[in-house]
Write a protein that holds these residues in place. Structure first.
Motif, mmCIF file in Angstrom:
data_model
loop_
_atom_site.group_PDB
_atom_site.id
_atom_site.type_symbol
_atom_site.label_atom_id
_atom_site.label_comp_id
_atom_site.label_asym_id
_atom_site.label_seq_id
_atom_site.Cartn_x
_atom_site.Cartn_y
_atom_site.Cartn_z
ATOM 1 N N ALA A 316 0.831 -1.220 0.000
ATOM 2 C CA ALA A 316 0.000 0.000 0.000
ATOM 3 C C ALA A 316 0.854 1.253 0.000
ATOM 4 N N THR A 317 2.027 1.156 0.606
ATOM 5 C CA THR A 317 2.844 2.359 0.769
ATOM 6 C C THR A 317 3.782 2.607 -0.416
ATOM 7 N N SER A 320 5.563 6.331 -2.027
ATOM 8 C CA SER A 320 5.617 7.448 -1.084
ATOM 9 C C SER A 320 6.528 8.535 -1.640
ATOM 10 N N GLN A 321 6.326 9.736 -1.158
ATOM 11 C CA GLN A 321 7.161 10.866 -1.590
ATOM 12 C C GLN A 321 8.639 10.655 -1.312
ATOM 13 N N LEU A 322 8.967 9.701 -0.432
ATOM 14 C CA LEU A 322 10.382 9.462 -0.130
ATOM 15 C C LEU A 322 11.170 9.152 -1.394
ATOM 16 N N ARG B 13 8.693 10.550 8.192
ATOM 17 C CA ARG B 13 7.980 9.884 7.088
ATOM 18 C C ARG B 13 8.399 8.408 7.009
ATOM 19 N N GLU B 82 -0.415 13.069 4.445
ATOM 20 C CA GLU B 82 -0.058 12.543 3.115
ATOM 21 C C GLU B 82 0.081 11.027 3.136
ATOM 22 N N GLU B 83 0.774 10.526 4.144
ATOM 23 C CA GLU B 83 1.010 9.077 4.162
ATOM 24 C C GLU B 83 -0.265 8.304 4.460
ATOM 25 N N ILE B 87 -3.212 6.356 0.980
ATOM 26 C CA ILE B 87 -3.538 4.929 0.857
ATOM 27 C C ILE B 87 -4.985 4.661 1.261
ATOM 28 N N HIS B 253 -3.882 15.718 -2.650
ATOM 29 C CA HIS B 253 -2.851 15.815 -3.693
ATOM 30 C C HIS B 253 -2.011 14.552 -3.731
ATOM 31 N N GLU B 254 -1.773 13.996 -2.556
ATOM 32 C CA GLU B 254 -0.932 12.806 -2.473
ATOM 33 C C GLU B 254 -1.739 11.581 -2.897
#
Lengths: 324, 382
Positions: A316-317, A320-322, B13, B82-83, B87, B253-254
């Motif tokens: 699911a992750t 990510s922006q990472l 994060r 965001e995180e 999802i 946005h994410e």
């Protein structure tokens, strides 16, 4: 993350606003592309083209120069001479600097350019431009355009090192986005001024919700385009630059249509400044191949050709922006 | 101006992602299929939120005096959003409690309300619903009519709410009522236990999947004075501040960005991503998500600097609306099978979210009105 300008950046913007002050009053002589050699010279004398070479400063500050200067109705070339060239060469090149992607095709600023980056196949060569080597072109776009009368002698020029070629298009996309955002902002401000005072049906035009909503949308897009352009300048990656160009080119058309609509017939006259910005936007929409080429440049960064797709199912992750 | 994350923010994060990878079940995508308001997801949130609280992540962004971590800023809050939201938000309505309900209780609540509610929200043991919209008060929220009449020791509430998400499983509702006065004056907020006698909750079937909407009827519901948040008749100011948080509280946005990336990954696996038009549409949708992200960050910056809420929030919200719509349209046009049974649950949920983004938290048109009035100072009709 810090989206406010820091004191150095504020000082830069203030200095630029002071410098461009005499060029904010729209020219009255009915010209279509009011290139101001004096403004160009002032930017050079003030070493604004060298801003990103100063310690502690960088391409973001160069993009701020493009942003502020682009709001004036009078034109100076900043995208290449302030943002692109110093980033590529580590030194300044007296502007205007044009970019000629195909020798036979018209190029922005070429009719007034002192230098030009000329693309030949995979190579990019910086050449000096002699005034008599160029045929000025008039037309619908609010920039001075020109075309080489004959193919320039590239052997006398300075080729860009191979490792700088991809940076060339990346930086041009940042410059394009910054210039478009600036034109959208200036056109929007002029339109807000007009609809606030122009009365029809017993109301200011700007009091009608149908007008307000479209102007508000354009405010969202102008602000989004500006932040994206500045982010792209700061980050220095090809994806952000491409996304900034995509966003600006995606919404430029709507800005042109809406802002002309609300300025009525007056906005179409040469006496009204609106066209200085909207007809720059029109040119920028088609710059660098237009939206579809910018979008493909972004797509190629995210989904490179030949790279296999991730095997599914993904966690699911994923994404990510990472890793972004 | 700079656009980077600090080491502390990156570490936060990473910690969130590690927690999610360890905690989320393998069938998370199926659980998320009908969105955060579904029975499946709210049931899961009852497990998830306490685990998140135990890991110190649910309310880490709160002020230190309420158990938050020293040095945490609104940026950490945005990273969390965001995180989670990208999802499908396994917190379900737990996000509302942590995002904007608790902060208004911190600001306007009595010591007793803080002691009672904040601990429950921080431990992840309660879920909230938002009792705002009414049959005759939708985009014009301030015209609400649910009546709270003062009686000995408290108030009696009569009226109804509609489009109430999460109501079927929530423990409390953040309820807007009218006490006295018209429009913005005379609105009073109550923190109401949904198990009180006289409250009747009925689901409304929607195209978006089960659990999304409800009607909530209040018939002679007695609430004590202690349930009132802030002063009587002063609720509008509180709810306005809350709505400013709510409008960017969900990091759409994410979600839009990851929806596009997820959809494209699937298209590439199916060898359907070579068409230049499809690639252009994907890249354009990504650009919209990226612009929305920056406009949201401009609002976060305002919070960091303790600036008053402004039209920047509406600008960000409208950009989120555009990004979410673009992502949903991409899924529907190029990966329609994901909207059928057996498709990816997260993509389906993201599509459904795109259908409501222009309505929730103040309609897209209300945002444009606010930008025109408060941001651009356009003239108003005489």
């Amino acid at each position: 993350m810090e989206l406010d300008l820091d004191p150095d950046q504020q000082a830069l913007v203030q200095a630029l606003e002071h410098l461009t002050q005499p060029f904010l009053e729209a020219p009255r002589q009915g010209v279509f592309a009011p290139y101001a050699p004096k403004l160009q010279a002032l930017l050079r004398e003030g070493e604004f083209d060298a801003v990103q070479l100063q310690p502690g400063l960088g391409p973001l500050e160069a993009a701020l120069v493009v942003d502020v200067v682009g709001r004036a109705p009078y034109l100076a070339e900043t995208g290449v001479s302030v943002l692109v060239a110093p980033a590529l060469l580590g030194r300044t090149v007296p502007g205007p600097v044009a970019v000629v992607d195909e020798v036979a095709r018209p190029a922005r600023f070429l009719s007034v350019a002192r230098h030009a980056f000329v693309r030949r196949g995979a190579d990019v060569v910086l050449v000096e431009v002699a005034a008599d080597a160029v045929e000025p072109l008039s037309g619908m776009f609010a920039y001075p355009y020109g075309r080489f009368k004959a193919a320039p002698d590239l052997t006398a020029g300075e080729p860009l090192p191979a490792d700088k070629r991809t940076d060339f298009d990346r930086l041009r996309r940042v410059a394009l986005a910054a210039e478009a955002a600036s034109a959208m902002t200036a056109a929007l401000e002029a339109t807000i001024e007009y609809v606030t005072h122009r009365r029809q049906f017993g109301q200011p035009l700007g009091a009608f919700q149908a007008v307000q909503h479209r102007i508000s949308r354009n405010a969202v897009h102008a602000r989004g385009a500006r932040l994206l352009a500045l982010e792209a300048a700061w980050k220095g990656d090809a994806l952000t630059a491409a996304l900034a160009a995509v966003y600006a080119q995606r919404f430029a058309g709507e800005a042109i249509e809406d802002l002309h609509q609300f300025n009525g017939a007056l906005g179409i006259t040469l006496d009204h400044p609106l066209h200085y910005w909207t007809y720059r936007l029109l040119a920028l929409q088609g710059e660098l191949g237009g939206l579809h080429v910018s979008a493909e440049a972004a797509a190629a960064e995210v989904w490179p050709e030949g790279a296999p797709p991730p095997p599914g199912p993904e966690p699911a992750t994923a994404y990510s922006q990472l890793g972004w | 101006m700079e656009f980077g994350w600090s080491e502390q923010q990156l570490a936060f994060r990473r910690k969130l992602l590690d927690f999610l990878d360890e905690t989320l079940p393998p069938d998370w995508s199926d659980i998320a299929r009908d969105g955060p308001g579904s029975h499946a997801q709210m049931d899961y949130a009852r497990e998830f939120c306490p685990k998140m609280a135990q890991a110190g992540l649910l309310t880490r962004h709160w002020p230190v005096e309420y158990g938050g971590e020293a040095g945490a800023t609104p940026w950490e809050h945005m990273i969390l959003s965001e995180e989670m939201w990208s999802i499908g938000d396994p917190r379900s309505s737990g996000y509302m409690g942590a995002n904007w309900i608790a902060p208004t209780i911190m600001k306007y609540g009595t010591p007793e309300q803080k002691a009672f509610h904040l601990g429950k929200i921080a431990s992840g043991e309660v879920l909230w619903a938002q009792g705002f919209s009414e049959p005759s008060a939708g985009s014009d929220l301030a015209s609400l009519r649910t009546q709270a009449t003062r009686v000995q020791g408290g108030y009696v509430i009569n009226g109804s709410k509609i489009w109430t998400s999460y109501a079927h499983s929530a423990d409390y509702v953040y309820l807007l009522t009218r006490t006295e006065g018209a429009a913005h004056a005379g609105i009073t907020i109550f923190l109401v236990d949904l198990k009180l006698p006289g409250i009747d909750i009925r689901p409304i079937n929607s195209i978006l999947g089960e659990g999304e909407f409800h009607e909530v009827f209040f018939t002679d519901v007695f609430v004590p004075d202690e349930a009132r948040l802030g002063e009587e008749g002063r609720g509008w100011a509180i709810v306005r501040a809350a709505l400013h948080s709510e409008r960017i509280g969900a990091a759409r946005h994410e979600m839009a960005r990851r929806t596009i990336l997820k959809a494209v990954a699937e298209l590439r696996r199916r060898k359907r991503f070579s068409d230049p038009v499809v690639r252009m549409r994907a890249a354009t949708a990504l650009a919209l998500a990226r612009a929305a992200r920056l406009l949201v960050y401009a609002v976060v910056e305002g919070r960091v600097k303790a600036r008053d809420p402004s039209a920047e929030t509406s600008i960000a919200r409208y950009a989120l609306y555009e990004a979410d719509k673009a992502a949903a349209a991409f899924v529907a046009e190029f990966l329609p099978e994901s909207l059928l049974d057996g498709g990816d649950g997260q993509l389906r949920a993201a599509f459904a979210s795109g259908a409501t983004v222009g309505l929730a938290a103040g309609s897209a048109e209300v945002q444009l009105n606010l930008i025109a009035r408060d941001g651009l100072s356009l003239p108003m009709k005489a």
